[in-house]
Structures are given as structure tokens and as C-alpha cells.
Design a protein around this motif. Structure first.
Motif, PDB file in Angstrom:
ATOM      1  N   LYS A  37       0.684  -1.061   0.192  1.00 20.24           N
ATOM      2  CA  LYS A  37      -0.284   0.313   0.057  1.00 20.24           C
ATOM      3  C   LYS A  37       0.744   1.419   0.004  1.00 20.24           C
ATOM      4  O   LYS A  37       2.380   1.220   1.119  1.00 20.24           O
ATOM      5  N   VAL A  38       1.236   2.259  -0.773  1.00 20.54           N
ATOM      6  CA  VAL A  38       1.767   3.558  -1.270  1.00 20.54           C
ATOM      7  C   VAL A  38       0.534   4.782  -0.942  1.00 20.54           C
ATOM      8  O   VAL A  38      -0.310   4.489  -2.214  1.00 20.54           O
ATOM      9  N   LEU A  39       1.116   5.277  -0.196  1.00 18.06           N
ATOM     10  CA  LEU A  39       0.342   6.720  -0.417  1.00 18.06           C
ATOM     11  C   LEU A  39       0.413   8.127  -0.826  1.00 18.06           C
ATOM     12  O   LEU A  39       2.051   8.060  -0.595  1.00 18.06           O
ATOM     13  N   LEU A  40      -0.171   8.590  -1.272  1.00 19.23           N
ATOM     14  CA  LEU A  40       0.872   9.767  -2.485  1.00 19.23           C
ATOM     15  C   LEU A  40       0.582  11.305  -2.108  1.00 19.23           C
ATOM     16  O   LEU A  40      -0.988  11.047  -2.233  1.00 19.23           O
ATOM     17  N   LEU A  41       0.962  12.125  -1.598  1.00 17.76           N
ATOM     18  CA  LEU A  41       0.821  12.679  -0.661  1.00 17.76           C
ATOM     19  C   LEU A  41       1.273  14.177  -1.431  1.00 17.76           C
ATOM     20  O   LEU A  41       2.113  13.672  -1.504  1.00 17.76           O
ATOM     21  N   GLY A  42      -0.077  15.254  -0.323  1.00 15.07           N
ATOM     22  CA  GLY A  42       1.035  16.627  -1.260  1.00 15.07           C
ATOM     23  C   GLY A  42       0.075  17.429  -1.413  1.00 15.07           C
ATOM     24  O   GLY A  42      -1.331  17.151  -1.582  1.00 15.07           O
ATOM     25  N   THR A  43       0.618  18.717  -1.492  1.00 18.06           N
ATOM     26  CA  THR A  43      -0.761  19.017  -1.932  1.00 18.06           C
ATOM     27  C   THR A  43      -0.830  19.613  -3.566  1.00 18.06           C
ATOM     28  O   THR A  43      -0.669  18.847  -4.150  1.00 18.06           O
ATOM     29  N   LYS A  44      -1.767  19.976  -4.029  1.00 15.59           N
ATOM     30  CA  LYS A  44      -2.645  20.467  -5.240  1.00 15.59           C
ATOM     31  C   LYS A  44      -1.041  20.842  -6.182  1.00 15.59           C
ATOM     32  O   LYS A  44      -0.412  21.899  -5.521  1.00 15.59           O
ATOM     33  N   GLU A  45      -1.407  20.274  -7.266  1.00 18.49           N
ATOM     34  CA  GLU A  45      -0.792  20.237  -8.780  1.00 18.49           C
ATOM     35  C   GLU A  45       0.944  20.209  -8.370  1.00 18.49           C
ATOM     36  O   GLU A  45       1.402  21.032  -8.739  1.00 18.49           O
ATOM     37  N   SER A  46       1.198  19.212  -6.749  1.00 16.42           N
ATOM     38  CA  SER A  46       2.449  19.004  -6.047  1.00 16.42           C
ATOM     39  C   SER A  46       3.173  17.666  -7.593  1.00 16.42           C
ATOM     40  O   SER A  46       4.120  17.743  -7.734  1.00 16.42           O
ATOM     41  N   GLY A  47       2.385  17.080  -8.533  1.00 22.67           N
ATOM     42  CA  GLY A  47       2.667  16.176  -8.759  1.00 22.67           C
ATOM     43  C   GLY A  47       1.989  14.711  -8.788  1.00 22.67           C
ATOM     44  O   GLY A  47       3.088  13.869  -9.210  1.00 22.67           O
ATOM     45  N   LYS A  48       1.743  14.453  -7.932  1.00 22.70           N
ATOM     46  CA  LYS A  48       0.798  13.177  -7.903  1.00 22.70           C
ATOM     47  C   LYS A  48       0.149  11.809  -8.414  1.00 22.70           C
ATOM     48  O   LYS A  48       0.679  11.165  -8.616  1.00 22.70           O
ATOM     49  N   CYS A 212      -6.747   6.889   4.771  1.00 23.99           N
ATOM     50  CA  CYS A 212      -6.431   5.648   4.390  1.00 23.99           C
ATOM     51  C   CYS A 212      -4.874   4.980   5.026  1.00 23.99           C
ATOM     52  O   CYS A 212      -4.078   4.099   4.573  1.00 23.99           O
ATOM     53  N   PHE A 213      -4.064   5.747   6.546  1.00 23.34           N
ATOM     54  CA  PHE A 213      -3.075   5.661   6.334  1.00 23.34           C
ATOM     55  C   PHE A 213      -3.218   4.202   7.441  1.00 23.34           C
ATOM     56  O   PHE A 213      -1.979   3.854   7.472  1.00 23.34           O
ATOM     57  N   ASP A 214      -4.004   3.555   7.889  1.00 26.01           N
ATOM     58  CA  ASP A 214      -3.935   2.131   7.890  1.00 26.01           C
ATOM     59  C   ASP A 214      -3.424   0.949   7.417  1.00 26.01           C
ATOM     60  O   ASP A 214      -3.568   1.158   6.495  1.00 26.01           O
ATOM     61  N   ASN A 215      -2.326   0.351   7.718  1.00 25.79           N
ATOM     62  CA  ASN A 215      -1.527  -0.420   6.907  1.00 25.79           C
ATOM     63  C   ASN A 215      -1.068  -0.089   5.587  1.00 25.79           C
ATOM     64  O   ASN A 215      -0.386  -0.702   4.631  1.00 25.79           O
ATOM     65  N   ALA A 216      -0.739   1.014   5.772  1.00 29.94           N
ATOM     66  CA  ALA A 216       0.071   2.039   4.710  1.00 29.94           C
ATOM     67  C   ALA A 216       1.894   1.545   4.686  1.00 29.94           C
ATOM     68  O   ALA A 216       2.352   1.194   5.598  1.00 29.94           O
ATOM     69  N   ASP A 217       2.420   0.781   3.646  1.00 26.44           N
ATOM     70  CA  ASP A 217       3.350   0.332   3.794  1.00 26.44           C
ATOM     71  C   ASP A 217       4.536   1.410   3.563  1.00 26.44           C
ATOM     72  O   ASP A 217       5.674   1.590   4.140  1.00 26.44           O
ATOM     73  N   VAL A 218       4.640   2.457   2.647  1.00 30.53           N
ATOM     74  CA  VAL A 218       5.354   3.812   2.124  1.00 30.53           C
ATOM     75  C   VAL A 218       4.233   4.522   1.891  1.00 30.53           C
ATOM     76  O   VAL A 218       2.849   4.989   1.484  1.00 30.53           O
ATOM     77  N   LEU A 219       4.876   6.349   2.538  1.00 31.83           N
ATOM     78  CA  LEU A 219       4.390   7.168   2.264  1.00 31.83           C
ATOM     79  C   LEU A 219       5.379   7.966   1.472  1.00 31.83           C
ATOM     80  O   LEU A 219       6.512   7.871   2.366  1.00 31.83           O
ATOM     81  N   ILE A 220       4.357   8.781   0.317  1.00 39.57           N
ATOM     82  CA  ILE A 220       5.697   9.432  -0.566  1.00 39.57           C
ATOM     83  C   ILE A 220       4.939  10.872  -0.058  1.00 39.57           C
ATOM     84  O   ILE A 220       3.703  11.418  -0.968  1.00 39.57           O
ATOM     85  N   PHE A 221       5.472  12.149  -0.035  1.00 45.29           N
ATOM     86  CA  PHE A 221       5.388  13.287  -0.101  1.00 45.29           C
ATOM     87  C   PHE A 221       5.768  13.977  -0.810  1.00 45.29           C
ATOM     88  O   PHE A 221       7.102  13.899  -1.355  1.00 45.29           O
TER      89      PHE A 221
END
Length: 240
Positions: A37-48, A212-221
């Protein structure tokens, strides 16, 4: 001389199976693979979303014909929208379209349809000094990074063509705001599935991230390098 111990091979021994484990085992479907499970986080228009599209090219190979057709309509609409945004920014930046190009302004502001008259207006206005000055000063007015790419005349000529089919670069450059949560699965191998979550980056959307943080394996900001001096459209007096 190497640092790894080697051993002699018995010529009479059974030949070793050199096939990889993924070739020997039956292929698993998505439900049988272990999901990372990979979460892509960041502000709008940051490139997620751009990263998610790049991952699609990396793991799935290409965009389908239907996806390209869908993006074509979006990109053609956005080219007109981008020009209208620039024209609306002119008074705030103390700029004005050249007098001999003024007639094309009303043409673009009249419709979003890619008509022959609109195509000609886009060609002319993209070369106007005031429009190019807005692009140079885009940090003072909220403009997506893709505006300069799509209003570059050779690119725009492709886009407004009736035979337009988006390239991979076109699709990677176009910015479509994400709302809610988007999940895409990418098979890594026979046993692993990359489950990538893309989130809306607007302030009102950020409160949904925690769900969606539960059971996340990778967080990419993700942060856009061009944001350091750009004003926020949500809070114009704040630098993004």
C-alpha cells in the motif's frame, strides 16, 4: 581474485533449474498477490497524479486508445481554458493585449469549442507579448505549470488539429484536479501488487488522508520545486 567463495560443479550431477520462480509458478491474480500500500501525499498540483501516470507507463507499458481519446477532449478544452485564464490575469498584472490582436480576445472568451475562428485566435494570442509576459510572471498568478507547455505554438498546433492524439508527454503534462481518493493497482511480479493511492491535495481534501493511513507500507510526500514563490489560489496572500 573475488571475495565470494566458489565451489566446483560435479559434471555428473543433475543440471540446475535456471528458470526463475516467477516462470515456474502459476501467475496469481490481483486477489492472491500481497498488496504493498503506497500513499501519494502533497498539495494540489504538486505532481501526485503525474507520478501515478508515470507508474502506469512503467508497469503497464502505455495508455490505451480509449484513455488517449478521453485525454484528447480534456486537453483541447484546457488549452482554451488556459488562454482564458491568462486573458483574465492581464488587468491584475497591469498588462494589455496589443491593439491589433484585441478582436481575438472576444473570440476566445465566447466559447470553449475548438472552432476554426478559435484556433486562429489561439495562434495569434499565444504570440502576443502580453500573453508571454504573463507566462514569465506566472508565480504572481495561479497558472498550472502545463500552460507554457501547451501554449507553445508547435504543441498547440497539434492539440487543435482535428486528428489530434495525445502523446505520453501531453498526458503527463495535463493537470486534472483530483477529488476524493483514487486507487490504482500495478502488478510488480507474481507475488506482489503495488496499490497506489492518490489524494486530492486541496485544503478541503487533506482531511480525508487520515482515513487511508491504516496498514500503509509506504508514504511518499511530493512537493513541486516550482512552488516556492507561487501564490496559492486558495489563499492569494500565502505562498504555496
Amino acid at each position: 581474485m573475488g571475495c565470494v567463495q566458489s565451489s566446483e560443479t560435479d559434471p555428473d550431477s543433475e543440471p540446475r533449474d535456471t528458470a526463475s520462480s516467477t516462470e515456474r509458478r502459476p501467475r496469481l491474480n490481483d486477489d492472491q498477490r500481497r498488496a504493498v500500500k503506497v500513499l501519494l501525499l502533497g498539495t494540489k498540483e504538486s505532481g501526485k497524479s503525474t507520478i501515478q501516470k508515470q507508474m502506469k507507463l512503467l508497469y503497464e507499458g502505455n495508455f490505451t486508445s480509449n484513455e488517449r481519446e478521453s485525454y484528447a477532449e480534456t486537453i483541447r478544452l484546457f488549452v482554451v481554458s488556459y488562454m482564458r485564464t491568462i486573458l483574465e490575469a492581464l488587468p491584475d498584472l497591469g498588462l494589455e493585449i496589443s491593439s491589433h490582436n484585441q478582436g481575438h480576445v472576444s473570440t476566445v472568451m465566447r466559447t470553449y469549442n475548438i472552432e476554426p475562428s478559435v484556433c486562429q485566435a489561439l495562434r495569434v494570442l499565444s504570440q502576443d507579448e502580453a500573453v508571454n509576459e504573463v507566462l514569465v510572471r506566472s508565480n504572481e498568478y495561479q497558472l498550472p505549470d502545463a500552460v507554457a507547455y501547451f501554449l507553445y505554438l508547435p504543441t498547440m498546433e497539434r492539440v487543435i488539429s482535428t486528428q489530434y492524439i495525445p502523446t505520453n508527454d501531453d498526458i503527463l503534462h495535463i493537470y486534472v484536479p483530483t477529488t476524493g481518493i483514487s486507487q490504482t493497482n500495478f502488478p510488480l511480479d507474481a507475488k506482489l501488487l503495488l496499490s497506489v493511492y492518490d489524494f486530492g491535495g486541496g485544503r478541503s481534501e487533506q482531511r480525508k488522508w487520515v482515513n487511508c493511513f491504516d496498514n500503509a507500507d509506504v508514504l511518499i510526500f511530493i512537493a513541486g520545486l516550482s512552488e516556492y514563490d507561487q501564490k496559492s489560489d486558495e489563499q492569494p496572500d500565502v505562498v504555496r
